[in-house]
Design a protein around this motif. Structure first.
Motif, PDB file in Angstrom:
ATOM      1  N   LEU A 150       0.833  -1.208   0.000  1.00  0.00           N
ATOM      2  CA  LEU A 150       0.000   0.000   0.000  1.00  0.00           C
ATOM      3  C   LEU A 150       0.863   1.251   0.000  1.00  0.00           C
ATOM      4  O   LEU A 150       0.598   2.213  -0.721  1.00  0.00           O
ATOM      5  CB  LEU A 150      -0.887   0.021   1.248  1.00  0.00           C
ATOM      6  CG  LEU A 150      -2.222  -0.700   1.147  1.00  0.00           C
ATOM      7  CD1 LEU A 150      -2.960  -0.593   2.455  1.00  0.00           C
ATOM      8  CD2 LEU A 150      -3.059  -0.104   0.021  1.00  0.00           C
ATOM      9  N   GLY A 195       1.438   3.319  -3.376  1.00  0.00           N
ATOM     10  CA  GLY A 195       0.724   4.586  -3.296  1.00  0.00           C
ATOM     11  C   GLY A 195       1.640   5.793  -3.339  1.00  0.00           C
ATOM     12  O   GLY A 195       1.301   6.826  -3.918  1.00  0.00           O
ATOM     13  N   THR A 230       4.688   5.817  -6.776  1.00  0.00           N
ATOM     14  CA  THR A 230       4.063   6.060  -8.084  1.00  0.00           C
ATOM     15  C   THR A 230       3.500   7.469  -8.182  1.00  0.00           C
ATOM     16  O   THR A 230       3.757   8.190  -9.132  1.00  0.00           O
ATOM     17  CB  THR A 230       2.892   5.070  -8.293  1.00  0.00           C
ATOM     18  OG1 THR A 230       2.063   5.145  -7.150  1.00  0.00           O
ATOM     19  CG2 THR A 230       3.367   3.664  -8.521  1.00  0.00           C
ATOM     20  N   THR A 231       2.736   7.861  -7.136  1.00  0.00           N
ATOM     21  CA  THR A 231       2.006   9.122  -7.247  1.00  0.00           C
ATOM     22  C   THR A 231       2.959  10.311  -7.217  1.00  0.00           C
ATOM     23  O   THR A 231       2.802  11.262  -7.981  1.00  0.00           O
ATOM     24  CB  THR A 231       0.954   9.215  -6.131  1.00  0.00           C
ATOM     25  OG1 THR A 231       0.258   7.988  -6.081  1.00  0.00           O
ATOM     26  CG2 THR A 231      -0.043  10.319  -6.392  1.00  0.00           C
ATOM     27  N   ALA A 248       4.360  10.609 -10.599  1.00  0.00           N
ATOM     28  CA  ALA A 248       3.397  11.103 -11.587  1.00  0.00           C
ATOM     29  C   ALA A 248       3.238  12.618 -11.432  1.00  0.00           C
ATOM     30  O   ALA A 248       3.197  13.359 -12.418  1.00  0.00           O
ATOM     31  CB  ALA A 248       2.059  10.402 -11.418  1.00  0.00           C
ATOM     32  N   ARG A 258       4.738 -11.274 -14.935  1.00  0.00           N
ATOM     33  CA  ARG A 258       3.658 -12.248 -14.761  1.00  0.00           C
ATOM     34  C   ARG A 258       4.216 -13.629 -15.103  1.00  0.00           C
ATOM     35  O   ARG A 258       5.123 -13.740 -15.939  1.00  0.00           O
ATOM     36  CB  ARG A 258       2.511 -11.971 -15.738  1.00  0.00           C
ATOM     37  CG  ARG A 258       1.655 -10.793 -15.384  1.00  0.00           C
ATOM     38  CD  ARG A 258       0.809 -11.090 -14.159  1.00  0.00           C
ATOM     39  NE  ARG A 258      -0.127 -10.021 -13.905  1.00  0.00           N
ATOM     40  CZ  ARG A 258       0.145  -8.945 -13.184  1.00  0.00           C
ATOM     41  NH1 ARG A 258       1.331  -8.791 -12.648  1.00  0.00           N
ATOM     42  NH2 ARG A 258      -0.781  -8.028 -12.996  1.00  0.00           N
ATOM     43  N   PHE A 289       4.309  -1.480 -19.482  1.00  0.00           N
ATOM     44  CA  PHE A 289       3.265  -0.435 -19.480  1.00  0.00           C
ATOM     45  C   PHE A 289       3.748   0.778 -20.277  1.00  0.00           C
ATOM     46  O   PHE A 289       2.979   1.419 -20.981  1.00  0.00           O
ATOM     47  CB  PHE A 289       2.937  -0.003 -18.049  1.00  0.00           C
ATOM     48  CG  PHE A 289       2.354  -1.113 -17.222  1.00  0.00           C
ATOM     49  CD1 PHE A 289       1.094  -1.609 -17.494  1.00  0.00           C
ATOM     50  CD2 PHE A 289       3.070  -1.660 -16.170  1.00  0.00           C
ATOM     51  CE1 PHE A 289       0.557  -2.632 -16.738  1.00  0.00           C
ATOM     52  CE2 PHE A 289       2.540  -2.688 -15.412  1.00  0.00           C
ATOM     53  CZ  PHE A 289       1.281  -3.176 -15.695  1.00  0.00           C
ATOM     54  N   ARG A 306      -2.086   2.551 -17.735  1.00  0.00           N
ATOM     55  CA  ARG A 306      -1.135   2.882 -16.685  1.00  0.00           C
ATOM     56  C   ARG A 306      -1.462   2.222 -15.342  1.00  0.00           C
ATOM     57  O   ARG A 306      -0.587   1.987 -14.528  1.00  0.00           O
ATOM     58  CB  ARG A 306      -1.073   4.424 -16.555  1.00  0.00           C
ATOM     59  CG  ARG A 306      -0.098   4.949 -15.583  1.00  0.00           C
ATOM     60  CD  ARG A 306       1.296   4.431 -15.768  1.00  0.00           C
ATOM     61  NE  ARG A 306       2.017   5.039 -16.876  1.00  0.00           N
ATOM     62  CZ  ARG A 306       3.027   4.441 -17.483  1.00  0.00           C
ATOM     63  NH1 ARG A 306       3.411   3.242 -17.128  1.00  0.00           N
ATOM     64  NH2 ARG A 306       3.659   5.035 -18.473  1.00  0.00           N
ATOM     65  N   PHE A 307      -2.733   1.907 -15.119  1.00  0.00           N
ATOM     66  CA  PHE A 307      -3.089   1.264 -13.854  1.00  0.00           C
ATOM     67  C   PHE A 307      -3.304  -0.236 -14.022  1.00  0.00           C
ATOM     68  O   PHE A 307      -3.907  -0.878 -13.167  1.00  0.00           O
ATOM     69  CB  PHE A 307      -4.361   1.913 -13.271  1.00  0.00           C
ATOM     70  CG  PHE A 307      -4.169   3.358 -12.918  1.00  0.00           C
ATOM     71  CD1 PHE A 307      -3.319   3.728 -11.888  1.00  0.00           C
ATOM     72  CD2 PHE A 307      -4.832   4.355 -13.618  1.00  0.00           C
ATOM     73  CE1 PHE A 307      -3.121   5.069 -11.567  1.00  0.00           C
ATOM     74  CE2 PHE A 307      -4.635   5.697 -13.305  1.00  0.00           C
ATOM     75  CZ  PHE A 307      -3.785   6.053 -12.274  1.00  0.00           C
ATOM     76  N   PRO A 315      -8.338  -8.332 -13.014  1.00  0.00           N
ATOM     77  CA  PRO A 315      -8.663  -8.439 -11.577  1.00  0.00           C
ATOM     78  C   PRO A 315      -7.692  -7.696 -10.667  1.00  0.00           C
ATOM     79  O   PRO A 315      -8.055  -7.296  -9.569  1.00  0.00           O
ATOM     80  CB  PRO A 315      -8.604  -9.945 -11.288  1.00  0.00           C
ATOM     81  CG  PRO A 315      -8.346 -10.637 -12.551  1.00  0.00           C
ATOM     82  CD  PRO A 315      -8.132  -9.639 -13.641  1.00  0.00           C
ATOM     83  N   HIS A 316      -6.441  -7.522 -11.113  1.00  0.00           N
ATOM     84  CA  HIS A 316      -5.476  -6.842 -10.245  1.00  0.00           C
ATOM     85  C   HIS A 316      -5.234  -5.385 -10.640  1.00  0.00           C
ATOM     86  O   HIS A 316      -4.205  -4.808 -10.284  1.00  0.00           O
ATOM     87  CB  HIS A 316      -4.164  -7.630 -10.199  1.00  0.00           C
ATOM     88  CG  HIS A 316      -4.306  -8.889  -9.408  1.00  0.00           C
ATOM     89  ND1 HIS A 316      -4.296  -8.892  -8.028  1.00  0.00           N
ATOM     90  CD2 HIS A 316      -4.533 -10.151  -9.799  1.00  0.00           C
ATOM     91  CE1 HIS A 316      -4.493 -10.135  -7.613  1.00  0.00           C
ATOM     92  NE2 HIS A 316      -4.638 -10.918  -8.658  1.00  0.00           N
ATOM     93  N   THR A 317      -6.180  -4.808 -11.350  1.00  0.00           N
ATOM     94  CA  THR A 317      -6.071  -3.381 -11.688  1.00  0.00           C
ATOM     95  C   THR A 317      -5.754  -2.590 -10.427  1.00  0.00           C
ATOM     96  O   THR A 317      -6.242  -2.923  -9.340  1.00  0.00           O
ATOM     97  CB  THR A 317      -7.428  -2.868 -12.250  1.00  0.00           C
ATOM     98  OG1 THR A 317      -7.757  -3.654 -13.371  1.00  0.00           O
ATOM     99  CG2 THR A 317      -7.355  -1.409 -12.667  1.00  0.00           C
ATOM    100  N   CYS A 318      -4.948  -1.546 -10.575  1.00  0.00           N
ATOM    101  CA  CYS A 318      -4.508  -0.751  -9.419  1.00  0.00           C
ATOM    102  C   CYS A 318      -5.673  -0.383  -8.481  1.00  0.00           C
ATOM    103  O   CYS A 318      -6.651   0.212  -8.908  1.00  0.00           O
ATOM    104  CB  CYS A 318      -3.840   0.514  -9.939  1.00  0.00           C
ATOM    105  SG  CYS A 318      -3.380   1.627  -8.625  1.00  0.00           S
ATOM    106  N   LEU A 319      -5.466  -0.719  -7.215  1.00  0.00           N
ATOM    107  CA  LEU A 319      -6.478  -0.407  -6.198  1.00  0.00           C
ATOM    108  C   LEU A 319      -6.599   1.108  -5.991  1.00  0.00           C
ATOM    109  O   LEU A 319      -7.659   1.629  -5.658  1.00  0.00           O
ATOM    110  CB  LEU A 319      -6.038  -1.072  -4.888  1.00  0.00           C
ATOM    111  CG  LEU A 319      -6.937  -1.010  -3.690  1.00  0.00           C
ATOM    112  CD1 LEU A 319      -8.090  -1.974  -3.878  1.00  0.00           C
ATOM    113  CD2 LEU A 319      -6.163  -1.379  -2.433  1.00  0.00           C
ATOM    114  N   GLY A 320      -5.463   1.812  -6.180  1.00  0.00           N
ATOM    115  CA  GLY A 320      -5.431   3.237  -5.828  1.00  0.00           C
ATOM    116  C   GLY A 320      -5.539   4.173  -7.019  1.00  0.00           C
ATOM    117  O   GLY A 320      -5.308   5.382  -6.862  1.00  0.00           O
TER     118      GLY A 320
END
Ligand code: HEM
Length: 261
Positions: free
Chosen positions: A90, A94, A97-98, A101, A145, A176, A203-204, A208-213
């Motif tokens: 987390l 979180g 990355t941010t 960006a 993967r 990506f 980018r996300f 099923p595992h797409t970025c949670l945030g």
């Protein structure tokens, strides 16, 4: 930070140790070699997160680490290692990355002054600009993967990507950075354009595992841009931006700017 359960002091720890974990190949952060530096970074992050998360068991605060510490899956609490790995995920996913960006987006706008001007004139463009910044910058460059099957279950067909057959156990790298500059998907893929629409970037991630945030990251970017443009009439670069050597999360180590009101 506080919402997650990390303190202001923790920000310093993550800044220092996160650089080792994420940018172990960069000579500035390296100690004894890239792999050793990455391993050291993760060991320090685990020790630090363990100290924060374990006291929250049975004694929760109003934060995400407490939710993890006291959460259960099918009635079973998370193990110590699950707690620590989730806490680190987390925080690193979180934070690293941010922040990159945001910095990368401001750099792109300084390199494209006409687009910075358009945003100043029309704040409604900021939402599109956020999508373009996310496509353009490189907060997550690659991920790995391992294929779990030779076939795509839904289609019951062999898994094939651009003519290449994928077999169970194959190790794949998801670029990506490349997908987001795919000229068969994006017009003028190598141009930064805050008016771009549609903007189907990956980018996300995907599935099923797409970025949670993702939504949180976009909200942070939008508010940062809105406030920056509202509060400061001038944003100028005062030195050469320096990028770290990394192949997982791309970061700007230094990017000095001057803000004028
Ligand atoms: C610009 C900012 C961000 C970018 C570019 C980004 C990118 C990504 C990518 C590419 C993935 C992998 C998706 C996949 O495996 O298909 C991911 C997963 C994840 N991200 Fe983000 N992320 C960002 C911000 C955040 C934030 C703010 C948080 C939380 C505070 C976060 C938490 C996560 C988590 C927990 C996962 C794992 C999801 C899972 O495996 O189910 N990310 N992110």
């Amino acid at each position: 930070m506080r919402y997650l359960g990390y303190t202001e002091a923790g920000l310093g720890v993550f800044d220092q140790v996160g650089n080792k974990a994420i940018s172990g190949s960069d000579p500035e952060f390296q100690r004894d070699g890239a792999a050793e530096t990455t391993a050291l970074g993760y060991r320090l992050l685990r020790e630090y997160t363990l100290k924060l998360v374990m006291p929250r068991r049975g004694c929760p605060h109003a934060d995400a680490l407490s939710a993890l510490a006291n959460g259960k899956i099918d009635g079973t609490p998370l193990s110590e290692s699950e707690l620590v790995e989730m806490g680190i995920l987390l925080m690193l996913a979180g934070f690293e990355t941010t922040r990159n960006a945001v910095a990368g987006g401001i750099l792109a706008l300084l390199q494209h002054p006409a687009q910075m001007k358009s945003l100043r004139q029309d704040h409604k463009l900021i939402r599109r600009a956020v999508e373009e910044i996310v496509r353009w910058t490189n907060p997550a460059i690659t991920m790995m993967r391992v294929a779990t099957s030779d076939t795509v279950r839904v289609a019951r067909a062999n898994t094939e990507i651009s003519g290449k057959q994928i077999k169970e156990g194959d190790r794949l790298v998801l670029w990506f950075a490349s997908a987001n500059r795919d000229e068969s998907v994006f017009e003028r893929a190598d141009q930064f354009d805050v008016t771009r629409s549609p903007n189907p970037h990956l980018r996300f991630g995907f599935g099923p595992h797409t970025c949670l945030g993702g939504p949180l990251a976009k909200l942070e970017l939008r508010i940062t841009l809105e406030e920056l443009l509202k509060r400061y009439n001038g944003v100028e670069s005062t030195g050469k931006p320096e990028r770290s050597q990394a192949n997982f999360v791309g970061s700007l180590k230094r990017f000095p700017v001057r803000l004028t009101v």
